[in-house]
Design an enzyme around this catalytic site. Sequence first.
Site, PDB file in Angstrom:
ATOM      1  N   THR A 401      53.117 -13.660  48.911  1.00  0.00           N
ATOM      2  CA  THR A 401      53.615 -12.708  47.921  1.00  0.00           C
ATOM      3  C   THR A 401      52.364 -11.980  47.510  1.00  0.00           C
ATOM      4  O   THR A 401      51.289 -12.265  48.028  1.00  0.00           O
ATOM      5  CB  THR A 401      54.264 -13.499  46.759  1.00  0.00           C
ATOM      6  N   ASN A 421      59.026 -12.515  50.274  1.00  0.00           N
ATOM      7  CA  ASN A 421      59.233 -13.956  50.364  1.00  0.00           C
ATOM      8  C   ASN A 421      58.264 -14.563  51.379  1.00  0.00           C
ATOM      9  O   ASN A 421      57.115 -14.766  51.067  1.00  0.00           O
ATOM     10  CB  ASN A 421      60.684 -14.328  50.654  1.00  0.00           C
ATOM     11  N   ASP A 443      65.796 -17.688  48.832  1.00  0.00           N
ATOM     12  CA  ASP A 443      65.478 -18.182  47.484  1.00  0.00           C
ATOM     13  C   ASP A 443      66.737 -18.624  46.732  1.00  0.00           C
ATOM     14  O   ASP A 443      66.651 -19.201  45.659  1.00  0.00           O
ATOM     15  CB  ASP A 443      64.736 -17.115  46.663  1.00  0.00           C
ATOM     16  N   SER A 472      63.441 -16.703  41.130  1.00  0.00           N
ATOM     17  CA  SER A 472      62.057 -16.478  41.582  1.00  0.00           C
ATOM     18  C   SER A 472      61.088 -17.333  40.772  1.00  0.00           C
ATOM     19  O   SER A 472      61.417 -17.808  39.684  1.00  0.00           O
ATOM     20  CB  SER A 472      61.717 -15.001  41.381  1.00  0.00           C
ATOM     21  N   SER A 473      59.884 -17.495  41.312  1.00  0.00           N
ATOM     22  CA  SER A 473      58.813 -18.168  40.557  1.00  0.00           C
ATOM     23  C   SER A 473      57.729 -17.187  40.135  1.00  0.00           C
ATOM     24  O   SER A 473      56.708 -17.594  39.561  1.00  0.00           O
ATOM     25  CB  SER A 473      58.162 -19.250  41.425  1.00  0.00           C
TER      26      SER A 473
HETATM   27  O1  DON Z   1      60.238 -15.113  44.286  1.00  0.00           O
HETATM   28  C1  DON Z   1      59.731 -16.159  44.625  1.00  0.00           C
HETATM   29  O2  DON Z   1      59.449 -17.064  43.872  1.00  0.00           O
HETATM   30  C2  DON Z   1      59.353 -16.338  46.063  1.00  0.00           C
HETATM   31  N1  DON Z   1      60.129 -15.482  46.902  1.00  0.00           N
HETATM   32  C3  DON Z   1      57.921 -16.057  46.172  1.00  0.00           C
HETATM   33  C4  DON Z   1      57.467 -16.403  47.520  1.00  0.00           C
HETATM   34  C5  DON Z   1      56.068 -16.569  47.514  1.00  0.00           C
HETATM   35  O3  DON Z   1      55.360 -16.477  46.551  1.00  0.00           O
HETATM   36  C6  DON Z   1      55.589 -16.908  48.802  1.00  0.00           C
HETATM   37  N2  DON Z   1      54.211 -16.893  48.753  1.00  0.00           N
HETATM   38  N3  DON Z   1      53.385 -16.446  48.172  1.00  0.00           N
END
Ligand code: DON
Length: 590
Positions: A401, A421, A443, A472-473
């Site tokens: 991300t 993602n 997700d 999401s995180s």
């Molecule tokens: O929104 C989310 O939490 C994930 N799709 C984020 C994915 C992610 O952070 C992958 N790596 N960095």
Amino acid sequence: MQNALSLHHELSKIFAMRKLSTLFSLLLFLSFNFAFGQKSKSSNPAPPKAAKIVKSTIAKKAAVSTAHPEATKVGLDILKKGGNAVDAAVAIQLALAVVYPRAGNIGGGGFMVLRKSDGSVFTYDYRERAPGMASKDMYIDTLGNPIPKLSVSGHLAAGVPGTIDGLITTHMKHGKLEFKELVQPAIDLAKKGFYLTEKDAAVLNKHMEDMKKYSLGRVAFYKGKKEKWAKKDILVQRELGNTLKRIKDFGRAGFYEGETAQMIVEDMKVGGGIISLEDLASYKTVERAALEFDYKDYHIISMGPPSSGGICLAQILQMVEEHGLDKMKFHSREAVHLMVEAERRAYSDRATHLGDPDFWTIPNFLVNKKYLAHRMKDFNAEESSSSRKMAGGEWNESPETTHLSVVDEEGNAVAVTTTLNSNFGCKVVVNGAGFLLNNEMDDFSVKPGVPNQFGLVGNEANEIKPGKRMLSSMTPTIVTKNGKLFMVLGTPGGATIITSVFQVIVNVVDFKMTLKKAVEAPRFHHQWLPNKLFIEEKGLPEDVIKKLEEMGHEVEVREPIGLMDAIMVRPDGKLEAVGDIRGDDTALGY
Ligand code: DON
């Protein structure tokens, strides 16, 4: 005779037409190649020299920190031209879609947290949505089992992209410069190309075969059979440049309608996806109330649901607050144990209670101090808690991300975290449009109790529904102190995003580090399930690891955690901007 003559006449007509059409095809081929073809050194002058990777900067007026040196440079140029922090953030996100395609995107989504110099606060949710034709069991076979990879790779894994609507909405409300000016740097980077860093080349080499496999048309990221990208190679993306030009010329309609939308929907039809023209036309960014809370003398402004980031960060910080981290030594057994136990509890709540607030009621008590004190009641300073005894699921997301932080001359601050993602999303480059689609559908909880690609088990709160946003995180965050801007921060890292933001905050607030030290410091992570304490290599002193293991923690070394891009206002008023040493992250200012 008459017949023979007329036949001859007809044949020569056809022949002449064929010749004409061959000539026409040749001309078309030549002009097509001129306009859209593979990069050719003769028709494409070399791009300006590569931007430099700079890890930290002390600036007097304004600063930018992003995952890529070219994107940071774009942001800085916009600020110097008189743009504000939102202008810079918009231009950076578009530039990242070109130079950092593993996560930067126009085919994904994100969140923006904005604090203006007058103290007003805004958050924007341009997270992807499930398409209208999505359904709860869309990734489940007739026997009720999840179909491997269906929510991860290929067209069906993509949610309806939110990024362009998000950029246009935030720019319309807060921007100063013309939107066209903000798109141009990305167009230039796409059309003229840019020089790959070593890390850019490595990540492209790792994933280009997959992108070729899942895409229907030409893939600019594919170097060729048995060929590899190398540092300083020039990556040109003409089709992406043309898509960005349509966005520049037609704004929102340049993506959600017309040629680009048609290309997406055609790709869906052929590739087995379900995003429709209606899904694209009806996508809407949502302005949401910021998730705000206090930690000691600091006020934290972060992203609320459908991100779990703000709520979990509030829970973790408020759970440790009572226990006085500042009295403990950095990375001591006591400090790590306390932090881990707070993390464990917050992630357990995440799995049970959090989902898109437009579809699911999130209990208010989650950030209530009394509840959090109660949640820590069974905390034992000498012993690891049992994750098994706390209800919920398990997950472990991959780290792709990207985050950007900007502070402008007026003191406006922007934190944006955005994603496809996984690395390069669902690996589909939209045919003719040159951009990657996300695989954000993964997700969602595909089936209650069944782990997704990262081991995540969810439930009803995060089940798939048409039009719903997946949990999401991402945790773009701004911190103030005594009513003044103090810090802007965020990171990628899937589930580890929240714990990384938490640790950088306490590194500064409780362990009194400079921002640079706070970002560089090794990180650890606990996400309730699996019941493991993840640490970076050489992340904790050996004797501390030993003591933690004696207390019942199962310690596991993993790859680096997060790529933090942050800015802090120092006591002398200067800005300290930092790009994480773990990547090509670059911080500049003036
Ligand atoms: O929104 C989310 O939490 C994930 N799709 C984020 C994915 C992610 O952070 C992958 N790596 N960095």
